[in-house]
Design a protein around this motif. Sequence first.
Motif, PDB file in Angstrom:
ATOM      1  N   VAL A   1       0.852  -1.191   0.000  1.00 13.00           N
ATOM      2  CA  VAL A   1       0.000   0.000   0.000  1.00 13.00           C
ATOM      3  C   VAL A   1       0.885   1.236   0.000  1.00 13.00           C
ATOM      4  N   ILE A   2       0.584   2.175  -0.905  1.00 11.20           N
ATOM      5  CA  ILE A   2       1.300   3.447  -0.956  1.00 11.20           C
ATOM      6  C   ILE A   2       0.320   4.568  -0.631  1.00 11.20           C
ATOM      7  N   ASP A   3       0.620   5.337   0.387  1.00  7.76           N
ATOM      8  CA  ASP A   3      -0.164   6.527   0.731  1.00  7.76           C
ATOM      9  C   ASP A   3       0.600   7.722   0.168  1.00  7.76           C
ATOM     10  N   TYR A   4       0.105   8.253  -0.966  1.00  8.18           N
ATOM     11  CA  TYR A   4       0.837   9.319  -1.653  1.00  8.18           C
ATOM     12  C   TYR A   4       0.902  10.605  -0.831  1.00  8.18           C
ATOM     13  N   ASP A   5      -0.198  10.936  -0.167  1.00 12.27           N
ATOM     14  CA  ASP A   5      -0.231  12.177   0.602  1.00 12.27           C
ATOM     15  C   ASP A   5       0.760  12.139   1.759  1.00 12.27           C
ATOM     16  N   ALA A   6       0.873  10.974   2.411  1.00 12.64           N
ATOM     17  CA  ALA A   6       1.791  10.828   3.547  1.00 12.64           C
ATOM     18  C   ALA A   6       3.187  10.384   3.098  1.00 12.64           C
ATOM     19  N   ARG A   7       3.340  10.079   1.808  1.00 15.10           N
ATOM     20  CA  ARG A   7       4.600   9.529   1.283  1.00 15.10           C
ATOM     21  C   ARG A   7       5.041   8.325   2.131  1.00 15.10           C
ATOM     22  N   GLN A   8       4.086   7.425   2.327  1.00 12.82           N
ATOM     23  CA  GLN A   8       4.312   6.277   3.207  1.00 12.82           C
ATOM     24  C   GLN A   8       4.036   4.989   2.438  1.00 12.82           C
TER      25      GLN A   8
END
Length: 237
Positions: free
Chosen positions: A143-150
Amino acid sequence: MLNNKYKILLVEDDAKIRSVMTTMLEAAGYQVVLAETGALAKNLFSSHLPDVVILDLGLPDMDGMQFLEFVRRDSLTPIIVLSARADERDKVRALDAGANDYVTKPFSSAELLARIRMTLRNYHHRADSGKLPGGKFQVRDLVIDYDARQVMVHGEEIKLSQTEYNIIALLSEHCGKMMTYSAIIKGVWGYSDEGSVKKLQVNMANIRKKFGVKPGEARYITNELGVGYRMNGERDE
């Protein structure tokens, strides 16, 4: 689920292959428009506006690359090259010129249909959401959270360097598309130098290790030696 009434322009000069592929594609629910020459393909592309093009490079009146370049002047319509040319230089040239994928002959019908679904799904996702995705991206347990860069794998955060994250984000943005080394290098570093490919390969080795992926395993990312990398899977809609 993808609408199975997508229109495919099949550009192939071999009558036997055209017949087999038409049967296969129509059985999968696609509309098929046929062209055996590059000149006819240009006319049919302009008049039918297909959703995807399957392109053989060995055409009788022109090199298929000329047709690819013709389409890319004005259109982002997905193009899957289907060719007997297995040399990595031909693959790199076609992908750098704008092909979305490159499948070598002989091929299995299941593989080609999966590549078509993946290409269409990714193209329409990007058209709907814009070039830079927001929110989250998921393939299997990645899973990539783009907003959190996580980045999370199996629910655990993976600590990546800024460069490593940028590589993963770029590949996920083009999920399902084989990206050449040069395209990734340009997208991540903005320039190319003598050691760029080695630098990219070192970063990818670190990413795989952090993801818990064994050498040679393609759980999330496929590496085609001499060509580039592809993020596997299909985007969730």
